[in-house]
Write a protein that holds these residues in place. Sequence first.
Motif, PDB file in Angstrom:
ATOM      1  N   GLY A 135      -8.653  -0.029 -14.202  1.00 39.23           N
ATOM      2  CA  GLY A 135      -9.304  -0.147 -12.912  1.00 39.23           C
ATOM      3  C   GLY A 135      -8.320  -0.182 -11.774  1.00 39.23           C
ATOM      4  O   GLY A 135      -7.241   0.401 -11.835  1.00 39.23           O
ATOM      5  N   CYS A 136      -8.708  -0.890 -10.721  1.00 39.33           N
ATOM      6  CA  CYS A 136      -7.884  -0.976  -9.521  1.00 39.33           C
ATOM      7  C   CYS A 136      -8.015  -2.372  -8.926  1.00 39.33           C
ATOM      8  O   CYS A 136      -8.960  -3.109  -9.236  1.00 39.33           O
ATOM      9  N   SER A 137      -7.057  -2.711  -8.088  1.00 39.12           N
ATOM     10  CA  SER A 137      -7.013  -4.038  -7.474  1.00 39.12           C
ATOM     11  C   SER A 137      -6.673  -3.910  -5.992  1.00 39.12           C
ATOM     12  O   SER A 137      -5.864  -3.068  -5.607  1.00 39.12           O
ATOM     13  N   VAL A 138      -7.285  -4.747  -5.177  1.00 37.03           N
ATOM     14  CA  VAL A 138      -6.866  -4.914  -3.786  1.00 37.03           C
ATOM     15  C   VAL A 138      -6.213  -6.283  -3.675  1.00 37.03           C
ATOM     16  O   VAL A 138      -6.762  -7.278  -4.156  1.00 37.03           O
ATOM     17  N   HIS A 139      -5.029  -6.300  -3.082  1.00 36.20           N
ATOM     18  CA  HIS A 139      -4.290  -7.558  -3.015  1.00 36.20           C
ATOM     19  C   HIS A 139      -3.600  -7.720  -1.667  1.00 36.20           C
ATOM     20  O   HIS A 139      -3.352  -6.739  -0.954  1.00 36.20           O
ATOM     21  N   LEU A 140      -3.318  -8.954  -1.339  1.00 35.77           N
ATOM     22  CA  LEU A 140      -2.461  -9.240  -0.198  1.00 35.77           C
ATOM     23  C   LEU A 140      -1.042  -8.809  -0.532  1.00 35.77           C
ATOM     24  O   LEU A 140      -0.569  -9.010  -1.663  1.00 35.77           O
ATOM     25  N   VAL A 141      -0.376  -8.221   0.427  1.00 35.89           N
ATOM     26  CA  VAL A 141       0.985  -7.747   0.197  1.00 35.89           C
ATOM     27  C   VAL A 141       1.969  -8.886   0.437  1.00 35.89           C
ATOM     28  O   VAL A 141       1.917  -9.571   1.459  1.00 35.89           O
ATOM     29  N   THR A 142       2.854  -9.076  -0.538  1.00 32.50           N
ATOM     30  CA  THR A 142       3.962 -10.011  -0.410  1.00 32.50           C
ATOM     31  C   THR A 142       5.256  -9.258  -0.692  1.00 32.50           C
ATOM     32  O   THR A 142       5.242  -8.067  -0.993  1.00 32.50           O
ATOM     33  N   ALA A 143       6.363  -9.961  -0.592  1.00 29.72           N
ATOM     34  CA  ALA A 143       7.660  -9.323  -0.813  1.00 29.72           C
ATOM     35  C   ALA A 143       7.857  -8.903  -2.264  1.00 29.72           C
ATOM     36  O   ALA A 143       8.748  -8.108  -2.563  1.00 29.72           O
ATOM     37  N   THR A 144       7.029  -9.412  -3.183  1.00 31.28           N
ATOM     38  CA  THR A 144       7.087  -9.013  -4.583  1.00 31.28           C
ATOM     39  C   THR A 144       6.208  -7.790  -4.788  1.00 31.28           C
ATOM     40  O   THR A 144       5.018  -7.822  -4.462  1.00 31.28           O
ATOM     41  N   LEU A 145       6.758  -6.711  -5.306  1.00 34.93           N
ATOM     42  CA  LEU A 145       6.027  -5.458  -5.463  1.00 34.93           C
ATOM     43  C   LEU A 145       4.744  -5.677  -6.254  1.00 34.93           C
ATOM     44  O   LEU A 145       4.784  -6.161  -7.390  1.00 34.93           O
ATOM     45  N   ASP A 146       3.613  -5.318  -5.643  1.00 36.86           N
ATOM     46  CA  ASP A 146       2.294  -5.418  -6.287  1.00 36.86           C
ATOM     47  C   ASP A 146       2.036  -6.820  -6.832  1.00 36.86           C
ATOM     48  O   ASP A 146       1.336  -6.988  -7.832  1.00 36.86           O
ATOM     49  N   GLY A 147       2.593  -7.813  -6.156  1.00 39.27           N
ATOM     50  CA  GLY A 147       2.545  -9.161  -6.704  1.00 39.27           C
ATOM     51  C   GLY A 147       1.753 -10.169  -5.904  1.00 39.27           C
ATOM     52  O   GLY A 147       1.694 -11.342  -6.273  1.00 39.27           O
ATOM     53  N   GLY A 148       1.115  -9.746  -4.804  1.00 38.67           N
ATOM     54  CA  GLY A 148       0.394 -10.695  -3.975  1.00 38.67           C
ATOM     55  C   GLY A 148      -0.935 -11.106  -4.573  1.00 38.67           C
ATOM     56  O   GLY A 148      -1.416 -10.510  -5.546  1.00 38.67           O
ATOM     57  N   PRO A 149      -1.579 -12.123  -3.994  1.00 40.79           N
ATOM     58  CA  PRO A 149      -2.860 -12.606  -4.500  1.00 40.79           C
ATOM     59  C   PRO A 149      -3.906 -11.490  -4.533  1.00 40.79           C
ATOM     60  O   PRO A 149      -4.065 -10.739  -3.564  1.00 40.79           O
ATOM     61  N   VAL A 150      -4.616 -11.387  -5.654  1.00 36.96           N
ATOM     62  CA  VAL A 150      -5.636 -10.349  -5.826  1.00 36.96           C
ATOM     63  C   VAL A 150      -6.928 -10.809  -5.162  1.00 36.96           C
ATOM     64  O   VAL A 150      -7.445 -11.888  -5.451  1.00 36.96           O
ATOM     65  N   LEU A 151      -7.474  -9.960  -4.284  1.00 33.21           N
ATOM     66  CA  LEU A 151      -8.709 -10.262  -3.572  1.00 33.21           C
ATOM     67  C   LEU A 151      -9.914  -9.521  -4.143  1.00 33.21           C
ATOM     68  O   LEU A 151     -11.050  -9.820  -3.779  1.00 33.21           O
ATOM     69  N   GLY A 152      -9.667  -8.541  -5.001  1.00 30.76           N
ATOM     70  CA  GLY A 152     -10.777  -7.813  -5.596  1.00 30.76           C
ATOM     71  C   GLY A 152     -10.310  -6.870  -6.679  1.00 30.76           C
ATOM     72  O   GLY A 152      -9.171  -6.389  -6.641  1.00 30.76           O
ATOM     73  N   GLN A 153     -11.191  -6.635  -7.656  1.00 31.90           N
ATOM     74  CA  GLN A 153     -10.894  -5.670  -8.718  1.00 31.90           C
ATOM     75  C   GLN A 153     -12.147  -4.891  -9.083  1.00 31.90           C
ATOM     76  O   GLN A 153     -13.261  -5.400  -8.969  1.00 31.90           O
ATOM     77  N   ALA A 154     -11.931  -3.661  -9.504  1.00 29.81           N
ATOM     78  CA  ALA A 154     -13.008  -2.829 -10.053  1.00 29.81           C
ATOM     79  C   ALA A 154     -12.560  -2.338 -11.413  1.00 29.81           C
ATOM     80  O   ALA A 154     -11.389  -1.986 -11.606  1.00 29.81           O
ATOM     81  N   ARG A 155     -13.500  -2.306 -12.371  1.00 29.65           N
ATOM     82  CA  ARG A 155     -13.161  -2.017 -13.768  1.00 29.65           C
ATOM     83  C   ARG A 155     -14.006  -0.874 -14.312  1.00 29.65           C
ATOM     84  O   ARG A 155     -15.187  -0.740 -13.975  1.00 29.65           O
ATOM     85  N   VAL A 156     -13.375  -0.069 -15.160  1.00 29.37           N
ATOM     86  CA  VAL A 156     -14.089   0.961 -15.924  1.00 29.37           C
ATOM     87  C   VAL A 156     -13.596   0.889 -17.362  1.00 29.37           C
ATOM     88  O   VAL A 156     -12.452   0.482 -17.618  1.00 29.37           O
ATOM     89  N   PRO A 157     -14.421   1.283 -18.331  1.00 31.66           N
ATOM     90  CA  PRO A 157     -13.941   1.341 -19.717  1.00 31.66           C
ATOM     91  C   PRO A 157     -12.960   2.496 -19.889  1.00 31.66           C
ATOM     92  O   PRO A 157     -13.086   3.538 -19.233  1.00 31.66           O
ATOM     93  N   VAL A 158     -11.994   2.299 -20.764  1.00 26.79           N
ATOM     94  CA  VAL A 158     -11.112   3.392 -21.167  1.00 26.79           C
ATOM     95  C   VAL A 158     -11.766   4.078 -22.368  1.00 26.79           C
ATOM     96  O   VAL A 158     -12.024   3.437 -23.384  1.00 26.79           O
ATOM     97  N   LEU A 159     -12.057   5.359 -22.220  1.00 27.31           N
ATOM     98  CA  LEU A 159     -12.747   6.104 -23.271  1.00 27.31           C
ATOM     99  C   LEU A 159     -11.763   6.687 -24.279  1.00 27.31           C
ATOM    100  O   LEU A 159     -10.583   6.921 -23.934  1.00 27.31           O
ATOM    101  N   PRO A 160     -12.189   6.932 -25.506  1.00 26.36           N
ATOM    102  CA  PRO A 160     -11.264   7.409 -26.548  1.00 26.36           C
ATOM    103  C   PRO A 160     -10.534   8.705 -26.179  1.00 26.36           C
ATOM    104  O   PRO A 160      -9.391   8.899 -26.594  1.00 26.36           O
TER     105      PRO A 160
END
Length: 202
Positions: A135-160
């Motif tokens: 899926g994907c995530s929306v997060h607050l940006v911090t100095a740590t790459l892709d490491g800020g607090p997550v404010l939302g996620q969307a999920r899909v199944p991984v198909l074979p």
Amino acid sequence: MSLRVAILISGGGSNMVALAKSMTGDHPARTVLVLANSANAGGLQKAADMGIETAVVDHRPFGADRAAFEAELTKALFVANADIICLAGFMRVLTADFVNQWQGRMLNIHPSLLPKYKGLNTHARAIAAGDSEAGCSVHLVTATLDGGPVLGQARVPVLPDDTPDSLAARILPLEHQLYPAVLRKFASGDETRVNLSRANPV
């Protein structure tokens, strides 16, 4: 009075379009600038067609001098009097000095279920790991790459039979729903988490 949002892009700007289109009616924010790091970014014309101010700060003339590049970004953002920055496919890693200027006011969308798969090639990595969902995530940006607090996620199944491209294609429509949903809450002062899935996308 509406908060002023600047959206930073590097490519076609599909998430930018979704964000900008969502900021109407009683939305607490409006897009005031779309800024790209390349004049070739396809999203610039889309923004112009929507009547949004655009700007380009090409990173290439600055070479390895990231501070000088970011100083020009800052000038453009200050001219636009931006309150919130949304990174929407902006393919430059920002320094801690820049991020700290906008601490608590800058969002990013990342194509993985953070904290998994920070960085690049996220869909291929999820498939290779045998994950049952991605899926994907929306997060607050911090100095740590892709490491800020997550404010939302969307999920899909991984198909074979998924490939990175097919998985990305299924996730993208959810990105276009998740990012606007998070921004609306964030601009209202609400940082509670948004969770979407393909089965329940709204």
